[in-house]
Design a protein around this motif. Structure first.
Motif, PDB file in Angstrom:
ATOM      1  N   UNK A   1       1.070   7.158  -6.486  1.00  0.00           N
ATOM      2  CA  UNK A   1      -0.122   7.943  -6.842  1.00  0.00           C
ATOM      3  C   UNK A   1       0.022   9.394  -6.405  1.00  0.00           C
ATOM      4  N   UNK A   2       0.539   9.605  -5.214  1.00  0.00           N
ATOM      5  CA  UNK A   2       0.737  10.966  -4.708  1.00  0.00           C
ATOM      6  C   UNK A   2       1.743  11.711  -5.578  1.00  0.00           C
ATOM      7  N   UNK A   3       2.842  11.059  -5.917  1.00  0.00           N
ATOM      8  CA  UNK A   3       3.859  11.691  -6.772  1.00  0.00           C
ATOM      9  C   UNK A   3       3.272  12.086  -8.119  1.00  0.00           C
ATOM     10  N   UNK A   4       2.426  11.217  -8.674  1.00  0.00           N
ATOM     11  CA  UNK A   4       1.820  11.495  -9.978  1.00  0.00           C
ATOM     12  C   UNK A   4       0.931  12.732  -9.953  1.00  0.00           C
ATOM     13  N   UNK A   5       0.441  13.081  -8.775  1.00  0.00           N
ATOM     14  CA  UNK A   5      -0.432  14.251  -8.638  1.00  0.00           C
ATOM     15  C   UNK A   5       0.249  15.405  -7.916  1.00  0.00           C
ATOM     16  N   UNK A   6       1.560  15.287  -7.729  1.00  0.00           N
ATOM     17  CA  UNK A   6       2.334  16.313  -7.032  1.00  0.00           C
ATOM     18  C   UNK A   6       1.778  16.615  -5.641  1.00  0.00           C
ATOM     19  N   UNK A   7       1.371  15.561  -4.935  1.00  0.00           N
ATOM     20  CA  UNK A   7       0.893  15.681  -3.565  1.00  0.00           C
ATOM     21  C   UNK A   7       1.850  14.932  -2.656  1.00  0.00           C
TER      22      UNK A   7
ATOM     23  N   UNK B   1       0.801  -1.227   0.000  1.00  0.00           N
ATOM     24  CA  UNK B   1       0.000   0.000   0.000  1.00  0.00           C
ATOM     25  C   UNK B   1       0.832   1.275   0.000  1.00  0.00           C
ATOM     26  N   UNK B   2       1.889   1.303   0.778  1.00  0.00           N
ATOM     27  CA  UNK B   2       2.675   2.536   0.868  1.00  0.00           C
ATOM     28  C   UNK B   2       3.346   2.886  -0.458  1.00  0.00           C
TER      29      UNK B   2
END
Length: 77
Positions: A20-26, A13-14
């Motif tokens: 996913x976070x990196x792909x959205x710049x979060x 999960x991590x």
């Protein structure tokens, strides 16, 4: 307000959350917060759908007309 916490996640999960976070710049915390809120909202939709299904056919027809009106669709006969 944000609160710092710790979570125990499945080993896969991590890395998935990070990607996913990196792909959205979060940052991962922001992404996980949004994912939790989105998942919780799905429950709200299910509760509403169950309530609507419990209504009489007349009440369901009224809801359909109101929904169509909200969407700007004409359901008049």
């Amino acid at each position: 307000m944000r609160a710092e916490t710790s979570l125990t996640l499945d080993a896969a999960s991590m890395p998935l959350a990070k990607a996913c976070a990196d792909a959205e710049n979060l940052d991962v915390g922001q992404w996980l917060d949004r994912a939790i809120r989105n998942e919780a909202a799905r429950g709200d939709v299910q509760v509403i759908a169950a309530w609507e299904a419990s209504l009489s056919s007349d009440d369901q027809a009224i809801l359909a007309v109101l929904d169509a009106d909200d969407r700007g669709t004409d359901l008049s006969v």
